[in-house]
Design a protein around this motif. Structure first.
Motif, short mmCIF file in Angstrom:
data_model
loop_
_atom_site.label_atom_id
_atom_site.label_comp_id
_atom_site.label_asym_id
_atom_site.label_seq_id
_atom_site.Cartn_x
_atom_site.Cartn_y
_atom_site.Cartn_z
N ASP A 11 -4.59 2.45 9.06
CA ASP A 11 -3.31 2.76 8.43
C ASP A 11 -2.92 4.23 8.53
O ASP A 11 -1.74 4.55 8.44
CB ASP A 11 -3.30 2.33 6.96
CG ASP A 11 -4.34 3.05 6.12
OD1 ASP A 11 -3.99 3.46 4.99
OD2 ASP A 11 -5.49 3.18 6.57
N ALA A 34 -1.20 -1.16 12.11
CA ALA A 34 -1.19 -0.20 11.01
C ALA A 34 -1.81 -0.75 9.73
O ALA A 34 -1.99 -0.01 8.77
CB ALA A 34 0.24 0.24 10.73
N ASN A 35 -2.15 -2.04 9.72
CA ASN A 35 -2.81 -2.62 8.54
C ASN A 35 -3.43 -3.96 8.93
O ASN A 35 -3.27 -4.42 10.06
CB ASN A 35 -1.82 -2.76 7.37
CG ASN A 35 -0.62 -3.60 7.73
OD1 ASN A 35 -0.74 -4.70 8.27
ND2 ASN A 35 0.57 -3.08 7.44
N MET A 58 -6.68 -0.50 3.38
CA MET A 58 -5.37 -0.37 4.00
C MET A 58 -4.35 -1.09 3.13
O MET A 58 -4.69 -2.00 2.39
CB MET A 58 -5.37 -1.01 5.39
CG MET A 58 -6.30 -0.37 6.39
SD MET A 58 -6.30 -1.22 7.97
CE MET A 58 -7.33 -2.66 7.59
#
Length: 129
Positions: A11, A34-35, A58
């Motif tokens: 993240d 990103a997650n 995250m």
């Protein structure tokens, strides 16, 4: 012959960017998420993923350990490296390797090579989710 593909799930944008860029420089293809939710979407997409590197904490509905479990249920032979400043190695199960943060890129590259071999080797066991 195509390069091995690594999914980087992190993240923190700068960490993800530096990891992805460094992995590309040494010959890997890199997918980024990103997650955990984005990481799971990549795994479910049918995109070839030979190895996953994931953070643990995250945002989103899936943390790195749950993502690791889901990756293993989809492709048990696909190696997963869990990286965290908040866990100890025994807590990273079912990951194949654990790197405590902070770690160096050289440490990560060594673990990836130990788990998958050189970037340009192919491994049909872990090509798809």
């Amino acid at each position: 012959m195509s390069a091995r593909t690594i999914l980087v799930v992190e993240d923190e944008f700068l960490i993800r960017f530096m990891l992805a860029d460094s992995l590309r420089e040494i010959g890997y293809q890199v997918l980024e998420a990103a997650n955990g939710d984005e990481g799971l979407a990549v795994l479910l997409s049918g995109q070839a993923v030979d190895l996953m590197v994931t953070d643990v904490r995250m945002p989103g509905s899936i943390d790195g350990i749950d993502l690791t479990r889901r990756s293993k249920s989809l492709a048990p032979a696909r190696p997963v490296i869990v990286c965290s400043a908040h866990l100890f190695e025994p807590e990273s199960y079912p990951a194949d390797a654990f790197l405590p943060k902070p770690y160096t890129f050289a440490e990560l590259a060594n673990v990836i090579e130990r788990l998958t071999g050189e970037p340009w080797q192919t491994n049909s066991q872990t090509r798809s989710a």
